[in-house]
Design an enzyme around this catalytic site. Structure first.
Site, PDB file in Angstrom:
ATOM      1  CD  GLU A  82     -13.093   1.172   0.439  1.00 34.76           C
ATOM      2  OE1 GLU A  82     -13.187   1.540  -0.753  1.00 34.76           O
ATOM      3  OE2 GLU A  82     -12.719   1.927   1.342  1.00 34.76           O
ATOM      4  CD  GLU A 133      -8.692   1.995   2.577  1.00 35.95           C
ATOM      5  OE1 GLU A 133      -9.275   3.062   2.277  1.00 35.95           O
ATOM      6  OE2 GLU A 133      -8.587   1.030   1.807  1.00 35.95           O
TER       7      GLU A 133
END
Length: 531
Positions: free
Chosen positions: A341, A445
């Site tokens: 991320e 995720e």
């Protein structure tokens, strides 16, 4: 008759095989399957929201690194302000507080702190009688202050023992005579805690201090994830774990302060447990030096993102080299994720692509087949930007994180709206990426949670079913966030045990794979005998 039956059986089993698995399979997983994974979040990289009790014993636990505070003079009823957000004088003359009046804490001890402005400078004071300014680039003794608390009232003292006071000239000076009381006087301020959102490895270790943090983390690492969890995952058809790690793992057992050693031993254990249950491991570099997104899960000290600096990138590449060299030959390794991320707002695309290309080559130096996983930037970024970057040519995977959360777009959605969004928007994007003739697609995720406050068990089952149906189409597979969590709908184990998430066919893939392979073996053997 026997020959005809054998040919029919062979054709039928081949049809079953392709029906179950579609056009994609992942090397290293048995039976031509794809990743059906779970993240081991909150274990080797701390995220306080996953297990808040880890922080319960920290003195002044509401004043951790990165906590945002404001100070208001009780006599002047004005806020302390760093003019222009830093780099100039400090005044006490604002009726209302905004970014210039907000300071981020750097914690030195339970009672000693440094105050960072919105522009990155630190408050500084040279000694008795000085006027405080916001001009220090890096903190040292003159930038360290003691805080004495009485509920929301505080006194601020320099390292020389002088108390700061707000003067009638709207200045902040270190010349209050004697020791102040808690009445309305120039040295007493109201402290307003604006935000206390960072609860990561940095906050935990620096909050407790080395020895106590070491005790807390050793207990946590030994108990939060165990071999029994791998047994549970195996029994429910999970074939992969994605394991977040921090950059300091490469310096184990004595990483730079304040980080605590021991995560490398825990990762070694995870690989051993995974091998015992025929589960594969993805090592996910969740926290990079300097922080790639300013969040607690990247171990930012105060919300800053400093990773794009060349020194930090070089250090990160050395961490990837360490992980690849250590685990490349381990039979449980499936892949290495180069960075989790990165932020669109603070990590330029060209910087990220350059890093990904170098990281890819490092992994290939040690393994020709391990998957190299690159994560989409979080924020307003198009995943196609990574497809067009020519980062690598073999076993390259793009990781997308799909949450119907963290965006005002989802706030007022009903359960039906959320499910429709999965089938329309998510499915269309996955189909486009699968057809892009580039890296494989990984939903690294996702979670069976949303902003719907009145969702029933059936609603959650339907939402989970929709996500599984769509994410099963991802060419590399998916991984649920996360195995264990105090927030129950984020907790994979709780969802399975309480029947809120029904894995259905995806949970039986591994057993189906084995049955198909056994059937094929039997058929080939039979054909060999009769032909």
């Amino acid at each position: 008759m026997d020959l005809a039956f054998s040919k029919w059986a062979y054709a039928f089993l081949l049809f079953c095989c392709f029906s179950f698995h579609g056009a994609y399979s992942v090397e290293g997983l048995h039976g031509g399957s794809k990743v059906r994974g779970v993240n081991l979040g909150g274990w080797l990289v701390i995220e306080g929201w996953i297990k808040p009790s880890l922080f319960d014993g920290i003195p002044n636990g509401d004043m951790l690194d990165g906590t945002e505070v404001q100070f208001k003079s009780v006599t002047l009823q004005k806020y302390v302000c760093a003019e222009n957000g830093g780099g100039m004088n400090v005044t006490v003359d604002r009726d209302e507080a905004s970014s210039w009046e907000t300071f981020r804490l750097w914690r030195v001890s339970a009672s000693q702190f440094q105050f960072r402005t919105s522009q990155g400078q630190f408050l500084t004071c040279g000694g008795l009688g000085c006027s405080v300014s916001a001009t220090a680039g890096t903190p040292s003794t003159s930038e360290t202050f003691y805080i004495e608390r009485n509920n929301d009232r505080v006194h601020i003292k320099t390292n020389t023992g002088a108390y700061l006071q707000a003067t009638i000239g709207d200045q902040l000076t270190a010349d209050f005579p004697g020791k102040p009381g808690w009445d309305n006087n120039g040295a007493t301020f109201q402290m307003i805690i604006v935000a206390n959102n960072l609860h990561g490895d940095y906050q935990l270790a620096n909050g407790y201090g080395h020895n106590e943090a070491k005790r807390i983390l050793k207990k946590h690492r030994n108990s939060f994830i165990t071999i029994g969890d791998f047994n549970f995952l195996y029994r429910h058809g999970i074939n992969t774990v994605r394991i977040p790690v921090g950059w300091w793992i490469a310096y184990d057992p004595d990483p730079p302060a304040p980080f605590i050693g021991g995560s490398l031993e825990a990762l070694d254990n995870a690989f051993s447990w995974a091998q015992s249950y025929d589960i594969r491991c993805i090592i996910d570099l969740h926290a990079a030096p300097g922080s790639q997104n300013g969040m607690e899960h990247s171990s930012s000290r105060d919300g800053s993102t400093n990773w794009p600096a060349p020194d930090h990138i070089s250090q990160t590449l050395r961490v990837i080299d360490f992980l690849a060299s250590r685990y490349a030959r381990h039979p449980a390794l499936l892949g290495i994720e180069l960075l989790n991320e990165p932020s669109t707002a603070t990590v330029p695309l060209d910087t990220l692509v350059s890093y990904y290309k170098q990281g890819y080559q490092i992994v290939r130096k040690y393994s020709a087949s391990a998957y190299v996983i690159i994560c989409q930037r979080i924020g307003n970024a198009d995943p196609l930007e990574l497809y067009q970057a020519n980062i690598g040519f073999y076993n390259l995977v793009v990781d997308l994180h799909y949450y119907n959360l963290f965006d005002t777009f989802f706030v007022n959605m009903s359960s039906a709206d959320n499910i429709q969004f999965i089938y329309q928007s998510r499915e269309a994007q996955l189909q486009a990426l699968n057809n892009a003739n580039g890296p494989l697609v990984f939903i690294g995720e996702w979670v069976n949670e949303w902003n719907v406050t009145s969702g029933s068990q059936t609603d959650y089952q339907d939402f989970g079913r929709a996500q599984l149906e769509v994410y099963n189409a991802a060419s590399f597979g998916w991984a649920y966030w996360t195995l264990k969590n105090d927030r129950r709908h984020w907790d994979f184990e709780w969802n399975i045990r309480n029947n809120y998430l029904q894995l259905g066919d995806s949970a039986n893939n591994q057993n189906c794979n084995n049955l198909i392979l056994l059937g094929l073996a039997f058929t080939f053997s039979y054909l060999h005998q009769v032909l």
